[in-house]
Scaffold this active site. Structure first.
Site, short mmCIF file in Angstrom:
data_model
loop_
_atom_site.label_atom_id
_atom_site.label_comp_id
_atom_site.label_asym_id
_atom_site.label_seq_id
_atom_site.Cartn_x
_atom_site.Cartn_y
_atom_site.Cartn_z
CB CYS A 109 8.16 -88.08 88.91
SG CYS A 109 7.47 -89.37 89.93
CB CYS A 110 7.44 -92.26 86.68
SG CYS A 110 6.79 -92.45 88.35
N GLY A 111 10.52 -91.16 84.99
CA GLY A 111 11.06 -91.01 83.65
C GLY A 111 10.38 -89.95 82.82
CE LYS A 112 4.82 -91.34 82.16
NZ LYS A 112 3.39 -91.55 82.45
#
Length: 265
Positions: A109-112
């Protein structure tokens, strides 16, 4: 204080060993009861818990599992305390299958990359963008307030305690043998009373584990105070979810592990 102990404890005769001698004495023991939750006639989960504030706990548990979105989704809640069952009538648009709530996943999520235990965690955990700031003095005083009212722990040593604070004031505290249950009871209380999580912080008696950080994320609360230590995975998740974690709050000192800008002098 005595009324609280009666809700949380029972007594048992034990054999005590002290200074080379055996003797009988009455000991105070923490209560532990199973509660089976049925949703729209379907058995969903059995929670082993301290049998008080059960309505708050069920509401908080169902919200943290993503079964309900708000307190308004619950139409009726009927307890059969003799059988240890609660029948919940809820307006939900989802299939309640064991697979949905036991499959282990890694969600991004959100690049993490977030490492969750259950699929329901990946759907309900959220990054905390809004949280209050606390002074160093409030961190110490909030923990002291939690410990001062923890009468069942002082008598049994067998429960967890948690409390939510707003503007330096304790607005609710809960006790349970399970650390998740204590937090779910607080979550349910906040939902029932329409208290926005962005103004709250939590003081907690147990260690800062990854599961506890996930629970705070689901509650939408961004500050966790504890008298105990964190784990490495908990701090990784706290950084990812932008939760402030403060541990080892003891005798006028503490450690800030993540999101330190929310703790000020």
């Amino acid at each position: 204080m005595e009324k609280e102990l009666k809700r949380h404890t029972t007594e048992r005769t034990v054999i005590s060993y002290q200074e080379g001698q055996f003797s009988e004495k009455e000991d105070v023991i923490a209560l532990e009861k199973p509660l089976t939750i049925r949703i729209n006639q379907i058995e969903f989960a059995t929670v082993v818990c301290t049998p008080d504030h059960l309505e708050d706990m069920v509401i908080g548990f169902l919200a943290s599992e993503g079964v309900i979105r708000s307190y308004r989704d619950i139409e009726e809640m009927l307890f059969n305390k003799n059988q240890g069952i609660v029948n919940v009538k809820a307006s939900i648009n989802m299939s309640l299958t064991s697979e949905t709530y036991t499959r282990r996943v890694i969600s991004s999520c959100c690049g993490k990359s977030r490492h969750f235990y259950l699929e329901s965690d990946s759907r309900t955990a959220r990054t905390i963008m809004n949280a209050p700031t606390l002074t160093a003095a409030e961190c110490l005083s909030n923990m002291m307030a939690l410990q001062e009212q923890s009468t069942t722990f002082k008598s049994t040593g067998g429960v967890h305690n948690a409390a939510i604070f707003r503007n330096g004031e304790m607005i609710a505290s809960r006790t349970d043998i399970g650390r998740h249950n204590a937090l779910d009871k607080l979550y349910g209380y906040a939902l029932k009373n329409h208290i926005h999580p962005s103004v709250l912080s939590v003081a907690f008696s147990g260690r800062i584990s990854s599961e506890v950080v996930l629970k705070l994320s689901k509650m939408g609360i961004g500050i966790l105070l504890s008298k105990s230590a964190p784990t490495d995975l908990a701090l990784q998740l706290a950084e990812d979810l932008e939760i402030t974690t403060v541990g080892f709050i003891r005798r006028g000192s503490f450690n800030i592990y993540t999101k330190s800008e929310r703790i000020i002098l």
